[in-house]
Motif scaffolding. Structure first.
Motif, PDB file in Angstrom:
ATOM      1  N   ASN A 199      -8.423   6.424   1.111  1.00 51.04           N
ATOM      2  CA  ASN A 199      -6.782   6.079   0.689  1.00 51.04           C
ATOM      3  C   ASN A 199      -6.703   6.660  -0.895  1.00 51.04           C
ATOM      4  OD1 ASN A 199      -6.566   2.815  -1.643  1.00 51.04           O
ATOM      5  ND2 ASN A 199      -5.127   4.423  -0.638  1.00 51.04           N
ATOM      6  N   THR A 238      -2.663   6.207   2.981  1.00 55.83           N
ATOM      7  CA  THR A 238      -4.164   6.369   3.151  1.00 55.83           C
ATOM      8  C   THR A 238      -4.094   7.100   4.430  1.00 55.83           C
ATOM      9  OG1 THR A 238      -4.244   3.962   2.128  1.00 55.83           O
ATOM     10  CG2 THR A 238      -5.902   4.434   3.822  1.00 55.83           C
ATOM     11  N   VAL A 239      -5.329   7.847   4.691  1.00 52.26           N
ATOM     12  CA  VAL A 239      -5.611   8.445   5.762  1.00 52.26           C
ATOM     13  C   VAL A 239      -7.154   7.932   6.285  1.00 52.26           C
ATOM     14  CG1 VAL A 239      -4.111  10.186   5.255  1.00 52.26           C
ATOM     15  CG2 VAL A 239      -5.643  10.567   5.010  1.00 52.26           C
ATOM     16  N   GLY A 296      -1.357   8.147   9.240  1.00 48.61           N
ATOM     17  CA  GLY A 296      -2.248   7.199   7.845  1.00 48.61           C
ATOM     18  C   GLY A 296      -1.037   6.369   7.733  1.00 48.61           C
ATOM     19  N   THR A 297      -1.402   5.291   6.309  1.00 47.40           N
ATOM     20  CA  THR A 297       0.453   4.983   6.398  1.00 47.40           C
ATOM     21  C   THR A 297       0.513   4.560   5.611  1.00 47.40           C
ATOM     22  OG1 THR A 297       0.380   2.194   5.866  1.00 47.40           O
ATOM     23  CG2 THR A 297      -1.724   3.079   5.627  1.00 47.40           C
ATOM     24  N   LEU A 298       1.503   4.439   4.893  1.00 49.50           N
ATOM     25  CA  LEU A 298       2.607   4.604   3.422  1.00 49.50           C
ATOM     26  C   LEU A 298       1.494   3.898   2.811  1.00 49.50           C
ATOM     27  CD1 LEU A 298       6.210   3.283   4.982  1.00 49.50           C
ATOM     28  CD2 LEU A 298       5.521   5.777   4.557  1.00 49.50           C
ATOM     29  N   SER A 299       1.236   2.710   2.857  1.00 51.99           N
ATOM     30  CA  SER A 299       0.368   1.951   1.958  1.00 51.99           C
ATOM     31  C   SER A 299      -0.834   1.302   1.950  1.00 51.99           C
ATOM     32  CB  SER A 299       1.349   0.778   1.120  1.00 51.99           C
ATOM     33  OG  SER A 299       0.850   0.144  -0.040  1.00 51.99           O
ATOM     34  N   GLY A 300      -2.177   1.903   1.398  1.00 54.05           N
ATOM     35  CA  GLY A 300      -2.783   1.515   2.113  1.00 54.05           C
ATOM     36  C   GLY A 300      -3.792   0.063   0.705  1.00 54.05           C
ATOM     37  N   GLU A 301      -3.016  -0.055  -0.488  1.00 55.88           N
ATOM     38  CA  GLU A 301      -3.229  -1.325  -0.498  1.00 55.88           C
ATOM     39  C   GLU A 301      -1.846  -2.203  -1.434  1.00 55.88           C
ATOM     40  OE1 GLU A 301      -7.493  -0.415  -2.519  1.00 55.88           O
ATOM     41  OE2 GLU A 301      -5.689   0.593  -3.912  1.00 55.88           O
ATOM     42  N   HIS A 302      -1.143  -1.438  -1.934  1.00 54.88           N
ATOM     43  CA  HIS A 302       0.148  -1.765  -2.946  1.00 54.88           C
ATOM     44  C   HIS A 302       1.199  -2.087  -1.951  1.00 54.88           C
ATOM     45  CE1 HIS A 302      -1.040   1.574  -5.990  1.00 54.88           C
ATOM     46  NE2 HIS A 302      -2.143   0.853  -5.659  1.00 54.88           N
ATOM     47  N   GLY A 303       1.610  -2.718  -1.008  1.00 53.00           N
ATOM     48  CA  GLY A 303       2.081  -3.077  -0.183  1.00 53.00           C
ATOM     49  C   GLY A 303       3.563  -2.073   0.445  1.00 53.00           C
ATOM     50  N   ILE A 304       4.969  -2.613   0.745  1.00 52.62           N
ATOM     51  CA  ILE A 304       6.094  -2.252   0.643  1.00 52.62           C
ATOM     52  C   ILE A 304       7.128  -2.628  -0.412  1.00 52.62           C
ATOM     53  CG2 ILE A 304       7.888  -1.637   2.497  1.00 52.62           C
ATOM     54  CD1 ILE A 304       5.485  -0.440   3.240  1.00 52.62           C
TER      55      ILE A 304
END
Lengths: 459, 459
Positions: free
Chosen positions: B376, B342-343, B411-419
């Motif tokens: 996302n 996600t950015v 942005g982030t590694l995960s917008g909604e799935h988690g790590i």
């Protein structure tokens, strides 16, 4: 202490590290009117200064209290254990960016809420959180206390707008939490726990806030009720009818009388309670449709009358009365014990009933007003003579009973003011030992030497 | 182990404590298709069972993984260190209350998302979070991963709807966090940190969710673009134009082709990219006004065409294509490495440009679709032959480069799935050592013996 003074002066320059009485006095108070002298006042210029200061305080176990405007109601900014004040309003007060494309603002903690509201409105955007202190309180303080305001029923509170935070931990580590994105689930929600942590976990140095499109217009209406309970009943029925007013504010008869006596802005003197409601949107049609629903629910639930403000001047008068209510009710006593309990909306009739009983039991006037759209009632226990020990004691007993009532109704000790020192003793009413212990372990995870705002939140 | 089996069977009864291979196999997988056999499976009947189980596991240092539907994409529900599965879907799956007056629902963690959506819609209310897994994923899992969905651009994500949580700590302590009120600032925001904590801090036993009034109607439209970059440019310009579509979903040319080949629902085959947009509201006028703004911005920003679905059937066809896109693109390979980076919305054109470069560099197809209204993007690195080591290695290299691009763009590694375990190795791309250490200290504050879902999130 001389060694410490030397360190801070060499780090920040003489102009940003003060240990004289004038500065100590200038930073010893907040809106509680209590006073606690800090040993010194530091004006960090940037995040690196904050990091160096915290690292030094952590190594030397010096208490330090980050502070914005000092406008809090619960003592969050008071140096109850001495140590230093970290005054963020002097240099760290810049709006760093208004990003129109992603609809976010990036600010330093010392930015005043209303300055941000004005800056984003100038470009057609909207930052909704509007605590009563909006003209002077800072965004850093708003985030640390999770400030609410009039618009919460529709737009939520500060936490609903914080997307990302930069902060400094007591060991000097600089951390980032959150992103400029709606979705981000990587790592623990550290931004979430910093919000409302009252400066006890880290010092916030930068905040990224969500902005929304500014509604094009709004209208103000007033419902007039014979008594408080009928009005409270209408509140939750309106919200459940599918309309979401921006505000659903409430004044009881004592408040109406006080405001009329003091400011004479024409609130209906015959009313036992009034509800003030704002609706907003992009078209007149939408506003009128919302007002029609509110009118219907009010009238079906015992309202005597429903008036829509004819123009902006009349709306401004109504809101002037609401905003200056807190000041006007000082006519009822020389000591005001004001709290901001909050209950689920459907419990408002019962809450107000019980408060009336407490008022009668102790023979103390308890004028109430507040943000009933979100269940948040400002209850003001008015002690006639603050020098009469018995009266003051009764006032405090009344407050404790009111807290118990709120918690028993599924509510909270504080809707928006925080705990600080004012409500610390009441924490066991709301939290069991397991919960308090968890708070203490969270505190330890961030601040093992307990240097950040020690003595707050009943920890 | 025999001692432990005896304890759990006596606590829960034979029917709720299973150590046979059939049960272990039934709970060894999730949507990652990886397998990790637990030593046993427990079906707690209520919060007290959870408390007793955790206390015992904590004393005996037995790893335990709370699990809903096991539909996660990152391995959050996998017993990577053995131990027990705490399966919450069997008994703790009840909607306890739908409170119309305060507009909240109280549920147990095992309630399926769609069951809740249907139950509240039946009484005119609305629970917006709609992860793609909504037909089978549970609210407990949604909260633990902070699930997003299609409607996030307008309505936000799971965390925006969690008002209160009951949970059990590893030592067996039962805690409550949050209230059935919009405002509550007493104590640390423990509910906030439990959201997205992937079951590593506590076991959630009850969730109070905010509901909103159900919009009366919605319409679906589609913008057709010659290429991905033009479409991405239109996304953030639309959102910044003041209209807030419920969804702003995106399919690239590879996705469109795959969906048409597989399902033949009539997406425009000439398109280089499409944007699917839903608007909702209470009046036709409002919907049409919103669609007019979207059409204008799309057409001014290079759209070839803009089509509004004529009826529900046509809208359903468009959404069918979108919802089944993930399945359709399996035509491009035997191994799909799908991520949910996600950015910030304004960075979408650059992101898609960079992904295209990665695709060319490795000669791998990377079909993209997703929730562009909130930045996302589901990126799918398609390895043609999963038995070709070189191809698989290249696929993983491509994924790592794509993560780096997302993080570099803010942005982030995960917008909604988690790590979970899938992205654990990439955490250092997104977090510095200070931030990772803070995560570890937070974990210690809740779970000092590391029994809850150990081995996840790169801690």
């Amino acid at each position: 202490m001389q060694k410490h003074i030397k360190f801070f002066k060499s780090l920040l320059g003489d102009e940003n590290a003060h240990f004289d009485d004038a500065h100590r006095l200038a930073y010893c108070y907040d809106a509680t009117k209590k006073r606690h002298l800090p040993d010194g006042v530091l004006y960090p210029r940037d995040e690196n200064d904050v990091s160096e200061i915290l690292k030094y305080c952590n190594e030397n176990k010096i208490p330090i209290v980050a502070r914005g405007a000092g406008s809090g109601f619960t003592g969050g900014a008071l140096s109850v254990n001495g140590g230093l004040v970290l005054a963020l309003e002097k240099h760290m007060n810049k709006i760093l960016e208004i990003d129109m494309q992603n609809m976010v603002a990036v600010v330093e903690p010392g930015v005043i809420n209303m300055d941000l509201q004005r800056a984003v409105q100038a470009v057609g955007l909207f930052y909704p959180p509007d605590p009563a202190s909006q003209d002077y309180s800072t965004i850093g303080g708003n985030v640390s206390e999770n400030a609410g305001g009039m618009r919460a029923a529709k737009y939520g509170i500060t936490k609903d707008y914080v997307m990302a935070i930069r902060a400094v931990l007591p060991n000097g580590d600089i951390i980032r939490a959150g992103k400029r994105t709606i979705k981000d689930v990587a790592g623990y929600n550290v931004a979430g726990i910093l919000i409302a942590s009252e400066g006890t976990l880290a010092v916030i140095t930068q905040i990224t806030l969500k902005l929304i499109a500014k509604p094009k217009m709004s209208k103000t209406a007033m419902g007039i009720f014979a008594d408080v309970k009928t009005a409270m009943n209408a509140v939750y029925k309106t919200m459940a009818a599918g309309v979401t007013p921006v505000a659903m504010e409430f004044l009881d008869a004592l408040c109406i009388k006080a405001v009329n006596d003091r400011f004479n802005k024409g609130l209906p003197s015959e009313a036992g309670a009034i509800l003030i409601s704002d609706v907003d949107g992009d078209t007149e049609t939408k506003l009128d449709a919302d007002l029609a629903v509110i009118r219907d629910v009010f009238m079906q639930n015992g309202a005597i009358d429903f008036k829509v403000a004819k123009d902006e001047a009349q709306a401004a008068d109504i809101w002037f009365s609401r905003r200056n209510c807190s000041q006007a009710i000082n006519c009822y006593g020389t000591l005001k014990l004001n709290e901001d309990i909050t209950v689920p909306r459907s419990k408002l009739p019962e809450l107000l009933d019980e408060i009336e009983k407490v008022s009668q039991k102790y023979g103390i006037k308890v004028p109430c007003f507040g943000h009933t759209g979100d269940g948040n009632v400002h209850t003001n226990v008015m002690v006639v003579d603050k020098n009469d020990e018995k009266q003051v004691e009764n006032g405090h007993k009344a407050i404790e009973e009111i807290f118990k009532i709120a918690v028993d109704l599924g509510g909270t000790l504080s809707g928006e003011h925080g705990i600080g020192i004012s409500k610390a003793e009441f924490m066991p009413l709301a939290f069991n030992e397991a919960e308090m212990n968890l708070f203490r372990r969270i505190k330890m995870a961030f601040d093992p030497n307990n240097i950040l705002n020690p003595g707050k939140m009943g920890l």
